[in-house]
Design a protein around this motif. Sequence first.
Motif, PDB file in Angstrom:
ATOM      1  N   PRO A  40       0.831  -1.212   0.000  1.00 36.47           N
ATOM      2  CA  PRO A  40       0.000   0.000   0.000  1.00 36.47           C
ATOM      3  C   PRO A  40       0.861   1.254   0.000  1.00 36.47           C
ATOM      4  CG  PRO A  40       0.136  -0.891   2.203  1.00 36.47           C
ATOM      5  CD  PRO A  40       0.850  -1.858   1.319  1.00 36.47           C
ATOM      6  N   VAL A  41       0.237   2.385  -0.188  1.00 36.73           N
ATOM      7  CA  VAL A  41       0.962   3.646  -0.142  1.00 36.73           C
ATOM      8  C   VAL A  41       1.441   3.884   1.290  1.00 36.73           C
ATOM      9  CG1 VAL A  41      -1.014   5.154   0.366  1.00 36.73           C
ATOM     10  CG2 VAL A  41       0.882   6.013  -1.036  1.00 36.73           C
ATOM     11  N   GLY A  42       2.583   4.555   1.429  1.00 41.06           N
ATOM     12  CA  GLY A  42       3.094   4.874   2.757  1.00 41.06           C
ATOM     13  C   GLY A  42       4.121   3.904   3.296  1.00 41.06           C
ATOM     14  N   VAL A  43       4.523   2.929   2.484  1.00 39.98           N
ATOM     15  CA  VAL A  43       5.541   1.968   2.918  1.00 39.98           C
ATOM     16  C   VAL A  43       6.892   2.669   3.027  1.00 39.98           C
ATOM     17  CG1 VAL A  43       6.825  -0.094   2.241  1.00 39.98           C
ATOM     18  CG2 VAL A  43       4.337  -0.038   1.992  1.00 39.98           C
ATOM     19  N   HIS A  44       7.605   2.385   4.125  1.00 42.89           N
ATOM     20  CA  HIS A  44       8.927   2.982   4.333  1.00 42.89           C
ATOM     21  C   HIS A  44      10.041   2.079   3.809  1.00 42.89           C
ATOM     22  CE1 HIS A  44      12.581   3.930   6.756  1.00 42.89           C
ATOM     23  NE2 HIS A  44      12.217   5.158   6.466  1.00 42.89           N
ATOM     24  N   THR A  45       9.932   0.774   4.084  1.00 41.77           N
ATOM     25  CA  THR A  45      10.975  -0.174   3.713  1.00 41.77           C
ATOM     26  C   THR A  45      10.351  -1.444   3.155  1.00 41.77           C
ATOM     27  OG1 THR A  45      12.386   0.625   5.513  1.00 41.77           O
ATOM     28  CG2 THR A  45      12.960  -1.511   4.573  1.00 41.77           C
ATOM     29  N   PHE A  46      10.877  -1.931   2.047  1.00 42.12           N
ATOM     30  CA  PHE A  46      10.519  -3.256   1.549  1.00 42.12           C
ATOM     31  C   PHE A  46      11.676  -4.206   1.832  1.00 42.12           C
ATOM     32  CE2 PHE A  46       7.345  -1.140  -1.141  1.00 42.12           C
ATOM     33  CZ  PHE A  46       6.294  -2.048  -1.075  1.00 42.12           C
ATOM     34  N   ARG A  47      11.348  -5.444   2.142  1.00 39.24           N
ATOM     35  CA  ARG A  47      12.359  -6.472   2.382  1.00 39.24           C
ATOM     36  C   ARG A  47      12.061  -7.666   1.488  1.00 39.24           C
ATOM     37  NH1 ARG A  47      13.615  -8.146   8.444  1.00 39.24           N
ATOM     38  NH2 ARG A  47      14.800  -6.219   8.194  1.00 39.24           N
ATOM     39  N   LEU A  48      13.080  -8.130   0.781  1.00 35.94           N
ATOM     40  CA  LEU A  48      13.001  -9.358  -0.004  1.00 35.94           C
ATOM     41  C   LEU A  48      13.657 -10.459   0.816  1.00 35.94           C
ATOM     42  CD1 LEU A  48      12.353 -10.726  -2.792  1.00 35.94           C
ATOM     43  CD2 LEU A  48      14.724 -10.210  -3.407  1.00 35.94           C
ATOM     44  N   GLU A  49      12.875 -11.453   1.205  1.00 38.98           N
ATOM     45  CA  GLU A  49      13.395 -12.542   2.029  1.00 38.98           C
ATOM     46  C   GLU A  49      13.666 -13.769   1.176  1.00 38.98           C
ATOM     47  OE1 GLU A  49      11.198 -11.572   6.271  1.00 38.98           O
ATOM     48  OE2 GLU A  49      10.476 -13.257   5.081  1.00 38.98           O
ATOM     49  N   ARG A  50      14.768 -14.423   1.491  1.00 39.78           N
ATOM     50  CA  ARG A  50      15.155 -15.670   0.827  1.00 39.78           C
ATOM     51  C   ARG A  50      15.012 -16.763   1.864  1.00 39.78           C
ATOM     52  NH1 ARG A  50      19.433 -17.469  -2.600  1.00 39.78           N
ATOM     53  NH2 ARG A  50      18.928 -19.661  -2.949  1.00 39.78           N
ATOM     54  N   ASP A  51      14.145 -17.731   1.599  1.00 44.10           N
ATOM     55  CA  ASP A  51      13.753 -18.658   2.650  1.00 44.10           C
ATOM     56  C   ASP A  51      14.868 -19.585   3.102  1.00 44.10           C
ATOM     57  OD1 ASP A  51      12.022 -21.636   3.038  1.00 44.10           O
ATOM     58  OD2 ASP A  51      11.734 -19.933   4.358  1.00 44.10           O
ATOM     59  N   ARG A  52      15.515 -20.225   2.166  1.00 49.25           N
ATOM     60  CA  ARG A  52      16.375 -21.346   2.527  1.00 49.25           C
ATOM     61  C   ARG A  52      17.517 -20.932   3.440  1.00 49.25           C
ATOM     62  NH1 ARG A  52      19.575 -24.560  -1.979  1.00 49.25           N
ATOM     63  NH2 ARG A  52      19.394 -22.466  -2.827  1.00 49.25           N
ATOM     64  N   TYR A  92       7.734  -2.595   5.818  1.00 45.48           N
ATOM     65  CA  TYR A  92       7.589  -1.859   7.066  1.00 45.48           C
ATOM     66  C   TYR A  92       6.818  -0.578   6.798  1.00 45.48           C
ATOM     67  CZ  TYR A  92       8.625   0.544  11.412  1.00 45.48           C
ATOM     68  OH  TYR A  92       8.514   1.195  12.604  1.00 45.48           O
ATOM     69  N   LYS A  93       5.704  -0.452   7.477  1.00 43.92           N
ATOM     70  CA  LYS A  93       4.925   0.779   7.434  1.00 43.92           C
ATOM     71  C   LYS A  93       4.675   1.152   8.879  1.00 43.92           C
ATOM     72  CE  LYS A  93       0.689   2.882   5.677  1.00 43.92           C
ATOM     73  NZ  LYS A  93      -0.531   2.714   4.861  1.00 43.92           N
ATOM     74  N   SER A  94       5.280   2.250   9.304  1.00 40.23           N
ATOM     75  CA  SER A  94       5.308   2.623  10.715  1.00 40.23           C
ATOM     76  C   SER A  94       3.926   2.472  11.361  1.00 40.23           C
ATOM     77  CB  SER A  94       5.788   4.076  10.834  1.00 40.23           C
ATOM     78  OG  SER A  94       5.927   4.418  12.185  1.00 40.23           O
ATOM     79  N   PRO A  95       3.854   1.816  12.506  1.00 39.57           N
ATOM     80  CA  PRO A  95       4.961   1.367  13.366  1.00 39.57           C
ATOM     81  C   PRO A  95       5.220  -0.131  13.299  1.00 39.57           C
ATOM     82  CG  PRO A  95       2.955   1.426  14.654  1.00 39.57           C
ATOM     83  CD  PRO A  95       2.568   1.706  13.205  1.00 39.57           C
TER      84      PRO A  95
END
Length: 117
Positions: A40-52, A92-95
């Motif tokens: 959504p709008v207002g996101v501060h940080t995106f994280r790409l996770e690698r599972d293995r 991450y979208k505060s808080p």
Amino acid sequence: CSDDEDHSHGAEDLPRPSISAEEGTVIPLGSRLTFVCRGPVGVHTFRLERDRRSTYNDTEDVSHPSPSESEARFRIDSVSEGNAGLYRCVYYKSPEWSKQSDYLELLVKGQEVTWAL
């Protein structure tokens, strides 16, 4: 609105992010790949996770393709067999952090072999 009991990772009111790969999910060895995470709008940080390997990349380079949406791109310049596997996004979208997206499985295609998990 479903009443999920899963409060372990993220808030109930944040929509789950989505993940896609611009070039598709079966990538020739040595090719460039771009993962796109959307939220959504207002996101501060995106994280790409690698599972293995429980590894991840964070970016604050967030763009807004529409008034109600934000996205981030994660590039791999030259895909190797070690890049095959499961990926997902979280933001991450505060808080707080969102729940994770569904998994996207990346397959790396060599000359005669396709690497998966």
